[in-house]
Structure formats: structure tokens, C-alpha cells
Design a protein around this motif. Structure first.
Motif, short mmCIF file in Angstrom:
data_model
loop_
_atom_site.label_atom_id
_atom_site.label_comp_id
_atom_site.label_asym_id
_atom_site.label_seq_id
_atom_site.Cartn_x
_atom_site.Cartn_y
_atom_site.Cartn_z
N SER A 87 0.83 -1.21 0.00
CA SER A 87 0.00 0.00 0.00
C SER A 87 0.86 1.26 0.00
N ALA A 88 1.92 1.25 0.83
CA ALA A 88 2.78 2.43 0.92
C ALA A 88 3.52 2.66 -0.40
N LEU A 89 4.18 1.62 -0.91
CA LEU A 89 5.03 1.81 -2.09
C LEU A 89 4.24 2.04 -3.38
N SER A 90 3.01 1.55 -3.42
CA SER A 90 2.20 1.78 -4.62
C SER A 90 1.80 3.25 -4.74
N GLN A 91 1.99 4.01 -3.66
CA GLN A 91 1.79 5.47 -3.74
C GLN A 91 2.79 6.10 -4.68
N LEU A 92 3.95 5.45 -4.83
CA LEU A 92 5.03 6.03 -5.65
C LEU A 92 5.01 5.53 -7.10
N LEU A 93 4.12 4.57 -7.40
CA LEU A 93 4.06 4.03 -8.76
C LEU A 93 3.02 4.78 -9.59
N PRO A 94 3.27 4.94 -10.90
CA PRO A 94 2.32 5.64 -11.77
C PRO A 94 1.10 4.78 -12.11
N LEU A 95 0.27 4.51 -11.09
CA LEU A 95 -0.88 3.62 -11.28
C LEU A 95 -2.13 4.36 -11.77
N ASP A 96 -2.11 5.67 -11.69
CA ASP A 96 -3.21 6.47 -12.25
C ASP A 96 -2.63 7.80 -12.74
N GLU A 97 -3.49 8.63 -13.29
CA GLU A 97 -3.05 9.90 -13.89
C GLU A 97 -2.31 10.78 -12.87
N ALA A 98 -2.87 10.88 -11.65
CA ALA A 98 -2.26 11.75 -10.63
C ALA A 98 -0.86 11.27 -10.25
N ARG A 99 -0.73 9.95 -10.03
CA ARG A 99 0.59 9.42 -9.64
C ARG A 99 1.57 9.43 -10.81
N SER A 100 1.07 9.33 -12.06
CA SER A 100 1.96 9.44 -13.23
C SER A 100 2.56 10.83 -13.30
N ARG A 101 1.73 11.85 -13.03
CA ARG A 101 2.23 13.23 -13.04
C ARG A 101 3.27 13.43 -11.94
N GLU A 102 2.97 12.90 -10.75
CA GLU A 102 3.93 13.02 -9.64
C GLU A 102 5.25 12.32 -9.96
N ALA A 103 5.15 11.11 -10.52
CA ALA A 103 6.36 10.34 -10.84
C ALA A 103 7.21 11.07 -11.88
N HIS A 104 6.54 11.69 -12.84
CA HIS A 104 7.24 12.44 -13.88
C HIS A 104 8.01 13.63 -13.28
N PRO A 168 4.55 3.62 -21.20
CA PRO A 168 3.38 3.15 -20.43
C PRO A 168 2.82 1.83 -20.97
N GLY A 169 2.99 1.58 -22.27
CA GLY A 169 2.47 0.34 -22.85
C GLY A 169 3.21 -0.89 -22.33
N LEU A 170 4.51 -0.73 -22.07
CA LEU A 170 5.32 -1.84 -21.53
C LEU A 170 5.07 -2.01 -20.04
N TYR A 171 4.59 -0.94 -19.37
CA TYR A 171 4.40 -0.98 -17.91
C TYR A 171 2.99 -0.52 -17.51
N PRO A 172 1.94 -1.26 -17.94
CA PRO A 172 0.58 -0.87 -17.53
C PRO A 172 0.41 -1.05 -16.02
N PRO A 173 -0.58 -0.38 -15.42
CA PRO A 173 -0.77 -0.42 -13.96
C PRO A 173 -0.78 -1.84 -13.37
N GLU A 174 -1.51 -2.75 -14.01
CA GLU A 174 -1.61 -4.10 -13.42
C GLU A 174 -0.24 -4.81 -13.43
N TYR A 175 0.59 -4.49 -14.46
CA TYR A 175 1.92 -5.07 -14.51
C TYR A 175 2.80 -4.49 -13.41
N LEU A 176 2.69 -3.18 -13.20
CA LEU A 176 3.47 -2.52 -12.14
C LEU A 176 3.10 -3.08 -10.77
N GLU A 177 1.80 -3.31 -10.55
CA GLU A 177 1.36 -3.87 -9.26
C GLU A 177 1.90 -5.28 -9.07
#
Lengths: 204, 204
Positions: A87-104, A168-177
Motif C-alpha cells: 500500500s505504501a510503495l504503490s503510492q510512488l508508482l504511476p498507477l493512475d493519472e495523478a501518480r503518473s504526473r507526480e512520478a514524472h 506506459p504500454g510496456l508498464y501498464p498499472p496491473e503489470y506494475l502492481e
């Protein structure tokens, strides 16, 4: 009159504008002019709050870090440790639009830290803080080499986020999780190497 | 006369100049003007070879990638697989001045790939190529979840490199080597989960 004009903005408002510009065009697009334009204030108003661009960047990075650390701390750690880490570390992964912007934006600051002493100092403190917290969880679980494994957990997460940026195509959210799940499982396998206190008691 | 003036440089010479500028000041400092200055040629000479800045960046990224992939391929894979993985992946870690410069520039390109289609395409192909090669080694060793573990190996390496950028004190070379060792050991522990062909033969 002068004070009044500048009071129409705040460092926080400018940091939010910088984040928006950087999330869209990268930090190289976040000039004082562009930030002022996005914030709807004059260039002078930005310069009133930040005497240099580096100062503006440092404030924006601290704002982003504070937001992320608050979210990391808000994660419920009462449940199963592997789940808490996820739960904690998935905050840092680009799993949605908001976290993708933060990660960028965060990756942009990480690169710029190589040439900016003030950004480097904030990054160093942040990395040390997160690594120490992860270490504490792993030590609590009796994981061998807890400090190095904590650093690797964070490195894998930020590395995945970096790789997902342009692919993003190589690393979709479900793959990152799924990848985060596997990394946590690998790190926790270390718990089997060094016996925990209870295991020692059982053995004696 | 025109041709003669431009023949005094080459795309490779300009890519090397761009790399030098970016390693020192970041990609945001690598303007056509700065690259021309570093290469010792006119702005027109750069524009003769690259009609846009994006084209110049794409050529420079491809040059850097080719260099790294050649070094990765040159690693002797005949010995012990864990040692081969270590030798290959340590090419990507900032273990000396030359690799620190490469890691800095490469991370800059990774971030810029978020806003550049041409850089994103080169990054995607590169990541896919390296992941596939790592996967092949892991599959050969009977490692479970080889593709995901290969992606995690690369993510951890690039994440460590990213973290070391602004915090070399937190990530000195010997620590980076130790962390890579641990990550490889964790990834290869997966070999124990799924039996290899020879293990199946022994069991039957």
C-alpha cells in the motif's frame, strides 16, 4: 500598493503552478515566466517570493515530498506487513493519472539534483527518511540485510516508475502492481534466512 | 563552399558534444547553441545535420544506447550466470566517473521520454531489448516469473543509479555493488521455486 499586488499569490500557489507546468512539459519548461503565466501573476510576483529559479524549484520539490511522505505515513500499518509495504510503495508508482504526473515531476527533480546542491540535499533527506522507515519494517520482520533490501525496494519502485514514463504500454498499472508484489515477496524471503526471535525460542 | 564548411563536423561529433554538455549541466543545458559551441562549429552546422532539437536528442540517445548495449553484449557470459549478470548490470551503475556521467545523461533522456515521442520510442525498444536478454538468462536457470524478475533487476539497477545521482554519499560504489549482488541473489532465489529440468529428472 506593491505589497497588495504580491499578496494575491503565495509560495504554495506558485509551487502548484510549477507542478502543473512540469507535469505537462517537464521541469525544463518551468521557467519563472511560464510559472507566473500558469499562476496568473506577474513575473515580479514570483520573484518576490523566490529570488532565484533554484529557490523556486527547491520549494516545489519540498512541497511534493511533503505530500508524498504524508500519504506514505497515512497507510495503515496495523495489518499484514507485506500488504502495508504494498500500500505504501504503490503510492510512488504511476498507477493512475495523478501518480503518473507526480512520478514524472519527481524523476525530473531526481535528475536535476545531480547539478543542484539544494535539490540534492532535499532528495538525500527524503531517500534517507523513506529507506529508514522501510528498514524498520523489515528489521521488525527479522529480514536479513534489512537496510540494503529497503534501498532495493525503493530503487525497484522508482526504477519501474522511471521506465514507465516513456513506455506506459510496456508498464501498464496491473503489470506494475504485479512487479511490486514480486519485489516485496523477494525482499521478504530474506526473513527465512535469519531466524526471528520466536523462531529461536521454538528451536531451543 | 557551403558543403566544405559543414563537412568539418559529423553527427557523431555533435552527439559527443551534446553528451559532454548534458553530463555537466543536464539535458536542459544542451541547446543547439551550446552544443555547437562545445563542438567548435557554427549553429548552422548543427542545423545542417539536425533540423530540430528533438532530432539531435534522438541521435544522441541512440548513440549512447548503442554504446551501452555493445558493452552489455561484450560481457563474457560463459562463466557462472550470477557473475555474468553482475558484470553486465554493473555497466549501468555509476561505479566510476564515466558511468556516473552516462547514468546522469541516460536518466535525463528517460524523463524527457515522457514528453517526446521519438525519445520514448528509443527508450521502449532499449528496455524491451535488455529485459528480453535478462529474461533469457533467467529462463535458462529455471527461474520462476523470469520476465517480471528481469524487469525488476533492470528497475532496481536504474533506480539505484537515479538515487545515486544527487546522493553519491548515500550510494558509494561499494554499496551499489553490494546492493546489486543482493538483488541478483533475490532474483535467483526464484530458481528454487520452480524445479529445473535436471531437478525433475533427479526426482523421478
Amino acid at each position: 500598493m506593491r505589497e497588495r499586488r504580491y499578496s494575491s499569490t503565495s509560495p504554495e500557489h506558485l509551487a502548484a503552478a510549477l507542478f502543473d507546468v512540469a507535469a505537462q512539459a517537464g521541469l525544463e519548461g518551468a521557467s519563472v515566466r511560464e510559472v507566473a503565466k500558469r499562476a496568473g501573476v506577474s513575473i515580479g510576483a514570483v520573484q518576490h517570493h523566490f529570488s532565484t529559479k533554484d529557490e523556486m524549484f527547491a520549494f516545489a520539490l519540498r512541497t511534493l515530498v511533503d505530500k508524498l511522505l504524508t500519504r506514505l505515513a497515512d497507510v495503515d500499518q496495523d495489518g499484514e506487513p507485506a500488504r502495508g509495504l504494498f500500500s505504501a510503495l504503490s503510492q510512488l508508482l504511476p498507477l493512475d493519472e495523478a501518480r503518473s504526473r507526480e512520478a514524472h515531476v519527481m524523476a525530473g527533480f531526481a535528475v536535476r539534483a545531480a547539478t543542484s546542491a539544494s535539490l540534492a540535499e532535499i532528495r538525500r533527506t527524503t531517500l534517507f527518511t523513506i529507506r529508514t522507515k522501510l528498514s524498520a519494517v523489515l528489521i521488525g520482520m527479522g529480514v536479513h540485510e534489512a537496510e540494503t533490501r529497503a534501498a532495493l525496494l525503493l530503487a525497484a519502485v522508482d526504477g519501474l516508475a522511471l521506465h514507465a514514463l516513456g513506455s506506459p504500454g510496456l508498464y501498464p498499472p496491473e503489470y506494475l502492481e504485479h512487479a511490486l508484489d514480486i519485489q516485496i515477496a523477494m525482499v521478504l524471503q530474506g526473513a527465512e534466512v535469519v531466524p526471528t526471535t520466536s523462531a529461536i525460542e521454538l528451536a531451543s
